[in-house]
Every structure is written in C-alpha cells, then in structure tokens.
Design an enzyme around this catalytic site. Sequence first.
Site, short mmCIF file in Angstrom:
data_model
loop_
_atom_site.label_atom_id
_atom_site.label_comp_id
_atom_site.label_asym_id
_atom_site.label_seq_id
_atom_site.Cartn_x
_atom_site.Cartn_y
_atom_site.Cartn_z
N ARG A 39 6.46 -0.71 -4.09
CA ARG A 39 6.04 -1.28 -2.83
C ARG A 39 5.11 -2.48 -3.05
NH1 ARG A 39 6.59 2.28 1.51
NH2 ARG A 39 4.73 1.53 2.55
N TRP A 49 -2.54 -2.99 -1.79
CA TRP A 49 -2.07 -4.38 -1.82
C TRP A 49 -3.06 -5.13 -0.94
CZ3 TRP A 49 -0.02 -8.17 1.49
CH2 TRP A 49 0.77 -9.16 0.87
N LYS A 60 16.62 -14.74 -4.97
CA LYS A 60 16.50 -13.77 -6.07
C LYS A 60 15.80 -14.41 -7.27
CE LYS A 60 16.95 -10.58 -4.81
NZ LYS A 60 17.24 -10.41 -3.44
N LYS A 92 7.71 -4.40 -1.42
CA LYS A 92 9.04 -3.95 -1.00
C LYS A 92 9.09 -3.73 0.51
CE LYS A 92 13.12 -2.12 -1.99
NZ LYS A 92 14.03 -3.20 -2.35
N GLU A 98 12.12 -14.95 -6.62
CA GLU A 98 11.37 -13.68 -6.54
C GLU A 98 11.06 -13.10 -7.92
OE1 GLU A 98 12.50 -11.15 -2.61
OE2 GLU A 98 14.14 -11.46 -4.00
N HIS A 148 22.18 -34.86 2.01
CA HIS A 148 21.08 -35.21 2.91
C HIS A 148 19.73 -34.87 2.29
CE1 HIS A 148 24.03 -36.11 5.93
NE2 HIS A 148 24.57 -34.89 5.81
N CYS A 204 0.81 -1.22 0.00
CA CYS A 204 0.00 0.00 0.00
C CYS A 204 0.85 1.28 0.00
CB CYS A 204 -0.94 0.08 1.19
SG CYS A 204 -2.17 -1.20 1.20
N GLU A 257 20.64 -16.60 -1.00
CA GLU A 257 20.24 -15.35 -1.64
C GLU A 257 20.09 -15.54 -3.15
OE1 GLU A 257 18.98 -12.78 -0.70
OE2 GLU A 257 19.36 -11.26 -2.21
N ASN A 260 -3.13 2.80 4.88
CA ASN A 260 -2.14 1.73 4.78
C ASN A 260 -2.07 1.09 6.16
OD1 ASN A 260 0.12 0.14 4.53
ND2 ASN A 260 1.56 1.83 4.24
N GLY A 261 -2.17 -0.25 6.21
CA GLY A 261 -2.10 -0.93 7.51
C GLY A 261 -3.29 -1.85 7.68
C1 G6P Z 1 10.33 -7.78 1.41
C2 G6P Z 1 11.21 -7.34 0.25
C3 G6P Z 1 12.57 -8.01 0.37
C4 G6P Z 1 13.19 -7.72 1.70
C5 G6P Z 1 12.26 -8.11 2.87
C6 G6P Z 1 12.76 -7.56 4.18
O1 G6P Z 1 9.99 -9.13 1.28
O2 G6P Z 1 10.61 -7.69 -0.97
O3 G6P Z 1 13.43 -7.54 -0.67
O4 G6P Z 1 14.38 -8.43 1.83
O5 G6P Z 1 10.96 -7.56 2.67
O6 G6P Z 1 12.71 -6.17 4.10
P1 G6P Z 1 13.58 -5.16 4.93
O7 G6P Z 1 13.10 -3.80 4.49
O8 G6P Z 1 13.29 -5.40 6.37
O9 G6P Z 1 14.99 -5.39 4.59
#
Ligand code: G6P
Length: 611
Positions: free
Chosen positions: A27, A74, A488, A606, A491, A507, A2, A484, A98-99
């Site tokens: 976001r 969202w 990535k 985000k 995602e 394992h 949001c 990571e 938002n919230g």
């Molecule tokens: C969301 C974002 C990620 C991020 C995670 C934690 O899922 O899409 O890219 O790593 O939140 O966010 P932060 O702002 O706490 O690093």
Amino acid sequence: MCGIVGYVGTENTAPILLDGLRRLEYRGYDSAGVAIQSGGEIALARAVGKLRNLERALEANPIRGTTGIGHTRWATHGRPSEVNAHPHLSGPVAVVHNGIIENHLALRARLVERGAKVVSDTDTELVAHLIHEKLREGHGGLEDAVRRALRELHGAYALAVMSRDEPGRIIVAKASSPLVLGLADDATYCGSDIPALLPYTRRMVFLEDGDLAVLERGTARITRLDGTPVERPSKEIDWSPVMAEKAGFKHFMLKEIHEQPRAIEDTLRGRLDRERGDIHGHEIGLSEDDARSIRRVFLLACGTSHHAAMTGRYYLESIARVPTTVELASEFRGRDPVIGEGDLVIAVSQSGETLDTLVAAREAKERGAKVLAIANVIGSAIPRMSDAAFYTHAGPEIGVASTKCFTTQLANLLMFSIWLGRRRGTLGDADARALVEQLARLPILMKDVVGGTRQLVMNVAKRYRDARDVLFLGRGLNFPMALEGALKLKEVSYVHAEGYAAGEMKHGPIALIDSAVPVFVLMPKDRWYDRTLGNLQEAKAREGQVIAIATEGDESAHAVSEDVIEIPLVHEALAPFLTVLPLQLYAYYVADLKGTDVDQPRNLAKTVTVE
Ligand code: G6P
C-alpha cells in the site's frame, strides 16, 4: 496508503502484527510501529523506513502480549519520523489511524489549551488525546470514550484503539477509509485490506462507514456510532494466502504479469455464452430495460484504471453505440457536471477504495445517475455505494503498479459492452460470436505473448536502460496502451516517459526525438494501422530508435524498426490485451536492472485514500 492491523487472541501478537504489516507493505509507507498490551502496560515500538527496521527494534527489545495494533504510515501530516509514526499514545490510550482528520488544526488548539502535551505533527496523536480526555471525563470506559470522541472528528478514518486498562479488547471505527475484520475461533483480527488477514482466516466482515466495533478474542460486536447494534454478515473470501505470495518470482510485479492469463480466465469464467454470442449478465445488476434506456455512459477512474476506462470508451461506442465520456475522477468531482437520470456511471477501480473515484461516483449518484462498479476487491467501498458491481477476478494484486487488475478491467469493460450491445440491438449475431470466441481464447494468446516476447523485451530493456526519455505511441484502442506503457515505466523505473496519440506526435513530442530516444510504436493490424505506420516512419526519419509492437509477419514494421515485438493477429478489440504485455515487461526489466524497489516504488501507494 497507511496500513492497519490488529489482533486479539491467545498467540504472541508481535509476529502476527509484523506479518500482517508486511502483507500491507504494497500500500506504500515510510514508517511503521506496533503497540502491544504487555504486563499491564502498553509497550510501543516504532521505526522509520522499511519494516525490517521495526523488526530489528523488536528483536532488540522483544514485547510479549496477546493483544496489539500495528501500522504502516504514509506521511500526510508531518514528515516520516519515529515521533510521527503510529501508534500514538496518550495516557492509557494507544491509537493507529488511516485517513485524514480535517478539523485537526482546531482540535489541536483546543487540546493544547486544555493541557494536552502534543509531541508529534500528526492528526492521529490528537485523536489519542481526545479519547484520553473523554475517558477521564466519562464512566463508560474506552468504547464510550471513542464514541464520544468520534463525534468531534471530521474527515476520513479507519481507527484501532486500545487502552492499558482494558486488556484483550480493541475498539475499531470506520468512516471512508477501508477496514476489514477477520474472525477465527480463538482470535479476532482487523486490517486495512484482505491480504493482511488471509493466512489466519478467510471469514471476513466488511465494516460500513459509521460503524464501531468492539473486538475481543473470537468476537466482534458491531454498532453504529450512536450505539445501535447492527449485523454485518461475514463473507468467506476465496483468495488463498498463496495467491498473495511470490511463488518463486523475484517480484510480485513479475509474478502478476505472468498471472494475467489465469486472471483473465477467472474473470471470464461463467460469463461467456459462446453459443449465443452473448454475456451472462446477471451479475451486472442492470435490467434489460436499463440497458436499452441508458442515455450516456460516464467512465470514472484514476491512474491505470483510467487507461482501462479510456479503452472502455472505444468498446462502448463501437459495440453498444452509446455516447461515452471518460473522466479522471479527481477532475469530475466538484466540477458541477451535467449528469443525471438516464446516465450510467461506471466507476473503475482495482482497490474499490480510491477516494477520488468514490466521491465522484457518489456525486453522480446524488444527481440521479446509476452507478456500476468494476472493482477487484469484494465488499470494498465503491461497489458498496454503487447500484451494481461487476467484479474482476484478478486475485490479490500486491505490486503497487497495476498489471493483472488492468487487463481484467479491460475484460469486464469488453464483456459489459457486448452485453449492452446485444440488448440495444447494435451488435449482430455473427460479430458477437466472433468477439466472444476470441475472448475465450485470450488466456492462451496472452500466455504465448508473455512467454514468447519475454527474452526479446529483456534485451531491449538492457539496451535502453539508461535512456533519459522514452516515447510510447499508439492510435485508437492502443492510445490508452501507449499511456499505460509510459505510466508503468515512470512508476517503477523512474524514467521520464510520455505516452502519446500517434497522430499528435507532430504537434510536440517529435521535437524530443533523436538517436538517444527509444520510441515504442504500438501498431497491430487494425483500422488505424496505415496511419500509425506513417508515424513510425516520421520517428525513424528523426533517428529515433523504434521498437514496434506489431502483428506477426508485418514486413513493413520489420523494415523500419530496430526491434519488432510480435503479437498474434486478433480482432482489433482484443489487441490491447496483448500489446500492453511487452510494455509491462519492459517497465519491469528496466526497473529491475536499475535496482529500484519494483513492488513498492518511492512515493506511490496502492490504495489512494487521500485527495
Ligand atoms: C494508485 C495505484 C495505481 C492505480 C491508481 C487507481 O495510484 O498505484 O496502480 O491505478 O491508484 O487505483 P484504483 O484502485 O482506483 O484502480
């Protein structure tokens, strides 16, 4: 998650709201809308899907006016639809939110019983009805009505509210969800995040939880919910609007991958003491005594930041010899953990707003732990609640999948470990100098790796773009990089990927390996090298398609891999900064080849301000 924007000024507001919303797109959202004060009425435009749809609706039915609020939604309560999109109206009142309002069920029942006509599934519409009700009951106007309504709301909110009967005024309030005000001579803005307002002003005010502000052209009057006036100093933000634009790259993600050398340079600037082999620690906000007396460190984070935190544990343990635990913030909170005085929590969060991390850090603080924030957004919620903040200087990160924020988090964790190690006497002069020297060279090395591996990674991506599963293996400092790399890829390209500690392969994941499965093996020359090489051979023996990320000139890697992506020889602590770069590029190129929405992948946000 949001996004909110608001504008009170002299210009036509619709383009400003749309522009602000576009800058908040990263976001994550699934519908959008605006409400504008126009000719004594409030006119509404809303649309499901991308902002282009809202823009079309506004082209078909233009709305002119100089005060308005806008929103990207969202979905949490009710599916994405026009009727559920914000703003929500009740009588003269328009609201964006938002919230999450936690007592929405009870509120809905009460409002319906008293005759409110609720048309959407959202909790936000109830806020509009409640404010409308208070407006009818009282004589204090919108500000008073919002104040009284808020007393009946439980949960998290950033709200912007207007009334048809009070032109040129927006009331905003905040509890847990982010909200920033932007001040200019002839206008006042509000937004969920700094980039939404950057093209218009750099003078920003960060509201605290429990603040309510009345915005009029060029002014913002801030009070607590009970009406007590408060001063919130404005801050000049040094991010330029250009930093939040694509600068010729096809996507923000690609631009941000390439920006990492610059982001690291900005993050290191003024902090390295090369002469002494130390870190200038004044910003860290802990005393020398604190450094010596810390019993344990808890690293708390979510998502990509959690992978940075996992790497941070290696740094803290090997450099500062302090017992360190890494926790997913969502698992730490509410678990009744054993933590208290003498413990240090490092909350790692690019946005500084992730709710799970915020709540986890708060719980730790309540039990007596000290909290240090590592965040990229100045004045965001987590640094504000922390005892100290050690900021990364990545600049605005717009791509939802974090890249440059991640590597700058690694830099801060490494710098902090060096600082701590020096104070605790666990890091000698020569080792410290060597580390600091290498850190200083990092931007150049990263630039070489991005530039030097790009073409090869693109070719590899073309070859394996249709792979159904992809494995990433690494040990030690490169285990979090394997995680990571897999995250990535998931995602942005929606390909199933698993990151594994190379030693764990036998394992379980080894059962997945056949000639159709690309296996990325992260194997820089470090203390884990020989064992990782063994794992690579095991994968190869099962006909896995091995792509090694190895140190330049590693003949063994060349002998057994389909492809070798080379990185320069560096101190092992620095290798993750380099091994992760081709993985980011791989995820990007596969996603681009598949044509996914790289910067705003489906279902992701985000800044995650829900639990
Ligand atoms: C969301 C974002 C990620 C991020 C995670 C934690 O899922 O899409 O890219 O790593 O939140 O966010 P932060 O702002 O706490 O690093």
